[in-house]
Scaffold this motif. Structure first.
Motif, PDB file in Angstrom:
ATOM      1  N   ALA A   1       0.835  -1.203   0.000  1.00  0.00           N
ATOM      2  CA  ALA A   1       0.000   0.000   0.000  1.00  0.00           C
ATOM      3  C   ALA A   1       0.868   1.251   0.000  1.00  0.00           C
ATOM      4  CB  ALA A   1      -0.923  -0.005   1.209  1.00  0.00           C
ATOM      5  N   ALA A   2       1.928   1.252   0.784  1.00  0.00           N
ATOM      6  CA  ALA A   2       2.817   2.414   0.861  1.00  0.00           C
ATOM      7  C   ALA A   2       3.516   2.662  -0.473  1.00  0.00           C
ATOM      8  CB  ALA A   2       3.844   2.223   1.967  1.00  0.00           C
ATOM      9  N   GLN A   3       3.807   1.596  -1.209  1.00  0.00           N
ATOM     10  CA  GLN A   3       4.475   1.743  -2.500  1.00  0.00           C
ATOM     11  C   GLN A   3       3.534   2.202  -3.611  1.00  0.00           C
ATOM     12  OE1 GLN A   3       6.567  -1.856  -3.529  1.00  0.00           O
ATOM     13  NE2 GLN A   3       7.851  -1.817  -1.697  1.00  0.00           N
ATOM     14  N   GLY A   4       2.221   2.102  -3.379  1.00  0.00           N
ATOM     15  CA  GLY A   4       1.259   2.579  -4.363  1.00  0.00           C
ATOM     16  C   GLY A   4       0.554   1.494  -5.160  1.00  0.00           C
ATOM     17  N   TRP A   5       0.717   0.230  -4.758  1.00  0.00           N
ATOM     18  CA  TRP A   5      -0.022  -0.842  -5.433  1.00  0.00           C
ATOM     19  C   TRP A   5      -1.513  -0.698  -5.130  1.00  0.00           C
ATOM     20  CZ3 TRP A   5       2.435  -4.232  -8.679  1.00  0.00           C
ATOM     21  CH2 TRP A   5       3.834  -4.259  -8.619  1.00  0.00           C
ATOM     22  N   ASP A   6      -2.336  -1.127  -6.069  1.00  0.00           N
ATOM     23  CA  ASP A   6      -3.785  -1.022  -5.889  1.00  0.00           C
ATOM     24  C   ASP A   6      -4.369  -2.199  -5.124  1.00  0.00           C
ATOM     25  OD1 ASP A   6      -4.164   1.380  -7.601  1.00  0.00           O
ATOM     26  OD2 ASP A   6      -3.494   0.022  -9.193  1.00  0.00           O
ATOM     27  N   GLY A   7      -3.743  -3.359  -5.242  1.00  0.00           N
ATOM     28  CA  GLY A   7      -4.338  -4.542  -4.626  1.00  0.00           C
ATOM     29  C   GLY A   7      -3.337  -5.629  -4.344  1.00  0.00           C
ATOM     30  N   VAL A   8      -3.865  -6.743  -3.860  1.00  0.00           N
ATOM     31  CA  VAL A   8      -3.050  -7.890  -3.499  1.00  0.00           C
ATOM     32  C   VAL A   8      -3.791  -9.161  -3.875  1.00  0.00           C
ATOM     33  CG1 VAL A   8      -3.998  -8.008  -1.149  1.00  0.00           C
ATOM     34  CG2 VAL A   8      -1.723  -8.973  -1.622  1.00  0.00           C
ATOM     35  N   GLU A   9      -3.035 -10.153  -4.263  1.00  0.00           N
ATOM     36  CA  GLU A   9      -3.573 -11.478  -4.548  1.00  0.00           C
ATOM     37  C   GLU A   9      -2.910 -12.439  -3.566  1.00  0.00           C
ATOM     38  OE1 GLU A   9      -3.704 -14.383  -8.473  1.00  0.00           O
ATOM     39  OE2 GLU A   9      -3.944 -12.222  -8.702  1.00  0.00           O
ATOM     40  N   TRP A  10      -3.659 -12.861  -2.555  1.00  0.00           N
ATOM     41  CA  TRP A  10      -3.075 -13.659  -1.476  1.00  0.00           C
ATOM     42  C   TRP A  10      -2.839 -15.104  -1.900  1.00  0.00           C
ATOM     43  CZ3 TRP A  10      -1.018 -10.934   2.124  1.00  0.00           C
ATOM     44  CH2 TRP A  10      -1.620  -9.755   2.589  1.00  0.00           C
ATOM     45  N   ARG A  11      -1.677 -15.616  -1.564  1.00  0.00           N
ATOM     46  CA  ARG A  11      -1.374 -17.037  -1.745  1.00  0.00           C
ATOM     47  C   ARG A  11      -2.063 -17.812  -0.621  1.00  0.00           C
ATOM     48  NH1 ARG A  11       3.260 -20.679  -0.153  1.00  0.00           N
ATOM     49  NH2 ARG A  11       3.522 -22.179  -1.867  1.00  0.00           N
ATOM     50  N   ILE A  12      -2.844 -18.834  -0.974  1.00  0.00           N
ATOM     51  CA  ILE A  12      -3.560 -19.627   0.019  1.00  0.00           C
ATOM     52  C   ILE A  12      -3.263 -21.100  -0.214  1.00  0.00           C
ATOM     53  CG2 ILE A  12      -5.813 -20.273   0.947  1.00  0.00           C
ATOM     54  CD1 ILE A  12      -6.844 -17.534   0.154  1.00  0.00           C
TER      55      ILE A  12
ATOM     56  N   TRP B   1      -1.497 -17.490   3.459  1.00  0.00           N
ATOM     57  CA  TRP B   1      -2.539 -17.884   4.416  1.00  0.00           C
ATOM     58  C   TRP B   1      -2.775 -19.382   4.259  1.00  0.00           C
ATOM     59  CZ3 TRP B   1      -4.169 -14.233   7.794  1.00  0.00           C
ATOM     60  CH2 TRP B   1      -4.002 -12.900   7.444  1.00  0.00           C
ATOM     61  N   PRO B   2      -2.764 -20.151   5.371  1.00  0.00           N
ATOM     62  CA  PRO B   2      -2.964 -21.600   5.241  1.00  0.00           C
ATOM     63  C   PRO B   2      -4.390 -21.959   4.870  1.00  0.00           C
ATOM     64  CG  PRO B   2      -2.819 -20.957   7.557  1.00  0.00           C
ATOM     65  CD  PRO B   2      -2.497 -19.732   6.760  1.00  0.00           C
ATOM     66  N   LEU B   3      -4.520 -23.006   4.072  1.00  0.00           N
ATOM     67  CA  LEU B   3      -5.851 -23.503   3.726  1.00  0.00           C
ATOM     68  C   LEU B   3      -6.518 -24.124   4.946  1.00  0.00           C
ATOM     69  CD1 LEU B   3      -8.001 -24.016   1.561  1.00  0.00           C
ATOM     70  CD2 LEU B   3      -6.829 -26.152   1.021  1.00  0.00           C
ATOM     71  N   THR B   4      -5.730 -24.813   5.764  1.00  0.00           N
ATOM     72  CA  THR B   4      -6.265 -25.377   7.005  1.00  0.00           C
ATOM     73  C   THR B   4      -6.703 -24.246   7.928  1.00  0.00           C
ATOM     74  OG1 THR B   4      -4.834 -27.323   6.862  1.00  0.00           O
ATOM     75  CG2 THR B   4      -5.734 -26.778   9.034  1.00  0.00           C
ATOM     76  N   GLY B   5      -7.949 -24.271   8.323  1.00  0.00           N
ATOM     77  CA  GLY B   5      -8.476 -23.227   9.195  1.00  0.00           C
ATOM     78  C   GLY B   5      -8.772 -21.917   8.485  1.00  0.00           C
ATOM     79  N   LEU B   6      -8.853 -21.947   7.158  1.00  0.00           N
ATOM     80  CA  LEU B   6      -9.040 -20.724   6.386  1.00  0.00           C
ATOM     81  C   LEU B   6     -10.298 -19.979   6.813  1.00  0.00           C
ATOM     82  CD1 LEU B   6      -8.320 -18.840   3.999  1.00  0.00           C
ATOM     83  CD2 LEU B   6      -9.636 -20.392   2.518  1.00  0.00           C
TER      84      LEU B   6
END
Length: 278
Positions: free
Chosen positions: A23-34, A53-58
């Motif tokens: 966010a500080a660098q100016g990116w608009d979004g994120v695609e989380w690895r799950i 983010w782990p799939l277990t307990g997601l």
């Protein structure tokens, strides 16, 4: 176009650190690895990745994921799931999580070529996707199929053959520039035209082939490896211009697996470079 980062490429950061820095660098979004992953002493892209983010307990972590993402002022470009199309229980969980988060789309990975006869893998994946798109329609989300080497959908042509006739409101294709250097490259303009409404997401990274040995008879052995956006074989600028000329105005998601520069410098420079090309 909007710019995001797939956190497979940010293994040194925790989710909180990744969201704050991007966010500080100016990116608009994120695609989380799950995904569930092996633990390692040193963070890596595929194991010990701290921005995963782990799939277990997601399901229990969804409020935290949303707070981290939206709290930093970031949007979701999607979720980077690793469940194979035939792992229906996990696919259903990822689809439900995508709906709960309002993330819009989630990647469902296709069978690896080495796991069986292509014809059988293809037929099975088609049935799985027919099921998955019905679930996606019910939840108001989209299944994403990535163009990825060593899978049954390494090219735009292969992906279209797999999903043709399914509702593009429930399924789309991730066109991946770097993966196509490994396998599956087709003329980009033709590929975009071929995919039509299924072209719904883009991943950008770069790859270069290197000669690694030469036999006594002169035969050269080559190996592909990750490269910076500037140094790889793909012309990133021409690619982005062709996307724009085609009318694409969606997410450009970076996943740079080069390691020449430290991670903060790498992500900051990549955003500036991508914007300069447009």
């Amino acid at each position: 176009m909007k710019f995001s980062v797939f956190t497979a490429s940010t293994p040194d950061w925790t989710p909180q650190e990744a969201a704050k820095e991007l966010a500080a660098q100016g990116w608009d979004g994120v695609e989380w690895r799950i995904t569930d992953q092996e633990a390692t002493d040193v963070p890596g892209f595929w194991a010990g990745n701290r921005a995963t983010w782990p799939l277990t307990g997601l399901e229990e972590r969804l409020p935290e994921i949303d707070a981290v993402t939206r709290g930093a002022g970031l949007q979701y470009s999607g979720l980077g799931g690793y469940a194979r199309s035939f792992e229906r229980t996990d696919v259903a969980r990822l689809l439900a999580a995508t709906a709960t988060l309002g993330a819009g789309r989630v990647r469902v990975t296709m069978p690896l070529l080495k796991t069986g006869d292509y014809r059988d893998l293809f037929a099975g994946a088609r049935k799985d996707l027919e099921w998955a798109t019905a679930e996606a329609a019910r939840l108001g989300v989209t299944v994403m199929v990535e163009l990825h080497h060593e899978t049954i959908t390494s090219s735009a042509s292969a992906a279209l053959r797999l999903i043709d006739g399914l509702d593009p409101a429930t399924i789309g294709v991730i066109h991946d520039l770097g993966n196509l250097i490994y396998e599956g490259h087709e003329d980009h303009r033709a590929a975009f035209q071929l995919l039509g409404p299924y072209l719904q997401h883009v991943h950008v990274k770069n790859v270069a082939w290197h000669a690694v040995s030469t036999a006594a008879d002169g035969t050269v052995t080559w190996k592909a490896d990750w490269a910076t956006l500037r140094e790889g074989q793909a012309d990133v600028g021409a690619y982005l211009r062709t996307l724009r000329e085609h009318g694409y105005d969606g997410w450009i998601t970076l996943e740079d697996f080069s390691t020449a520069a430290p991670l903060p410098e790498r992500t900051r420079d990549n955003l500036a470079y991508l914007k300069s090309l447009l």
